[in-house]
Design a protein around this motif. Structure first.
Motif, mmCIF file in Angstrom:
data_model
loop_
_atom_site.group_PDB
_atom_site.id
_atom_site.type_symbol
_atom_site.label_atom_id
_atom_site.label_comp_id
_atom_site.label_asym_id
_atom_site.label_seq_id
_atom_site.Cartn_x
_atom_site.Cartn_y
_atom_site.Cartn_z
ATOM 1 N N HIS A 1 0.839 -1.200 0.000
ATOM 2 C CA HIS A 1 0.000 0.000 0.000
ATOM 3 C C HIS A 1 0.873 1.248 0.000
ATOM 4 O O HIS A 1 1.914 1.303 0.660
ATOM 5 N N GLU A 2 0.427 2.249 -0.736
ATOM 6 C CA GLU A 2 1.238 3.466 -0.881
ATOM 7 C C GLU A 2 1.502 4.159 0.453
ATOM 8 O O GLU A 2 2.515 4.850 0.599
ATOM 9 N N GLY B 1 1.547 0.423 -9.948
ATOM 10 C CA GLY B 1 0.318 0.603 -9.190
ATOM 11 C C GLY B 1 0.063 2.061 -8.865
ATOM 12 O O GLY B 1 -1.065 2.560 -8.992
ATOM 13 N N LEU B 2 1.105 2.763 -8.450
ATOM 14 C CA LEU B 2 0.971 4.182 -8.148
ATOM 15 C C LEU B 2 0.625 4.977 -9.405
ATOM 16 O O LEU B 2 -0.211 5.884 -9.371
ATOM 17 N N SER C 1 -0.971 3.898 -12.001
ATOM 18 C CA SER C 1 -2.356 3.612 -12.344
ATOM 19 C C SER C 1 -3.314 4.466 -11.522
ATOM 20 O O SER C 1 -4.291 5.021 -12.051
ATOM 21 N N ARG C 2 -3.014 4.602 -10.220
ATOM 22 C CA ARG C 2 -3.889 5.404 -9.359
ATOM 23 C C ARG C 2 -3.811 6.885 -9.724
ATOM 24 O O ARG C 2 -4.817 7.600 -9.687
ATOM 25 N N VAL C 3 -2.612 7.353 -10.080
ATOM 26 C CA VAL C 3 -2.465 8.754 -10.488
ATOM 27 C C VAL C 3 -3.270 9.020 -11.754
ATOM 28 O O VAL C 3 -3.967 10.037 -11.874
ATOM 29 N N GLU D 1 -5.888 7.433 -12.787
ATOM 30 C CA GLU D 1 -7.318 7.382 -12.488
ATOM 31 C C GLU D 1 -7.821 8.698 -11.905
ATOM 32 O O GLU D 1 -8.960 9.097 -12.109
ATOM 33 N N ARG D 2 -6.931 9.367 -11.157
ATOM 34 C CA ARG D 2 -7.332 10.619 -10.501
ATOM 35 C C ARG D 2 -7.179 11.830 -11.408
ATOM 36 O O ARG D 2 -7.700 12.900 -11.121
ATOM 37 N N ARG E 1 5.561 8.153 -15.763
ATOM 38 C CA ARG E 1 4.687 9.318 -15.937
ATOM 39 C C ARG E 1 5.356 10.364 -16.839
ATOM 40 O O ARG E 1 4.724 10.932 -17.740
#
Length: 228
Positions: A86-87, A132-133, A135-137, A139-140, A219
């Motif tokens: 988890h981040e 994973g990080l 992907s979450r960035v 998505e936001r 990124r």
């Protein structure tokens, strides 16, 4: 020779890591500890370049051990080896002073590369967490509006991204495969070259782009059109 101390409360895992590292000519395990307290006691008498440390340990866990490591042994670089992905855990350990974070399910090539990177004073984040990080960035982050111009692009013409010309063709190939989630070992097989060569390409890419970790690297590469 990079001298390494292992800190994990599972002896069988320490045995496995020791066996793995024994195959590397430039890596040497000089001691083992089962708790954070044992690690601190061992460091008082055993010089080491890198501590490969789990977070979940009895007596003193990784979070509680980090302040003592930074205060008493500031020259020692810490690479976290954990199953916690988890981040929040990653952020806390980096904030506490760890220089790298790699998951226990990473392959041997990524673990040894992480140790060498941290020993050289460079930050490291394993590919799985980095993706994973990212992907979450993504998505936001909302997509750009239609017709929007890239920053710094007068008249609507895309700006020439700084650093794009600095990457060789092979480095761009390696970067693309990193973004697709391949490990160093898998990239070496695809490109028919050695893992050490891929590690060198990877380090060169990081130095040229000034990316702090894998997520930042991918990124940046996507933003500058370096990868598909």
């Amino acid at each position: 020779m990079i001298q390494i101390l292992l800190a994990d409360d599972h002896a069988i895992l320490r045995d496995g890591i020791r066996a793995l590292l024994s195959r590397e000519a430039d890596l040497c395990v000089v001691g083992e500890a089962g708790t954070g307290r044992q690690l601190l006691e061992l460091l008082a008498t055993t010089p080491a370049d890198v501590v490969l440390m789990d977070i979940n340990m009895p007596v003193l866990d990784g979070f509680a051990t980090m302040p003592f490591l930074r205060e008493q042994f500031p020259q020692v670089r810490v690479l976290v080896l954990s199953m916690l992905d988890h981040e929040n855990y990653v952020h806390r350990m980096f904030e506490a002073g760890a220089l790298g974070y790699v998951l226990k399910n990473a392959d041997s090539a990524e673990i040894t590369h992480a140790i060498r990177t941290v020993a050289a004073g460079q930050p490291f984040l394993c590919t799985e967490i980095g993706l994973g990080l990212l992907s979450r960035v993504m998505e936001r982050t909302p997509p750009p509006a239609a017709g929007a111009r890239p920053a710094g692009s007068p008249g609507g013409s895309p700006a020439s991204p700084a650093g794009r010309a600095d990457l060789s063709g092979r480095e761009r190939e390696v970067l693309q495969l990193i973004a697709e989630g391949y490990t160093n070992a898998e990239i070496s097989e695809k490109l028919f070259t050695s893992k050490r060569t891929i590690e060198t390409h990877r380090q060169n890419i990081i130095e040229k782009t000034q990316a702090k970790n894998t997520a930042a690297l991918i990124r940046l590469a996507m933003a500058e059109g370096l990868i598909a």
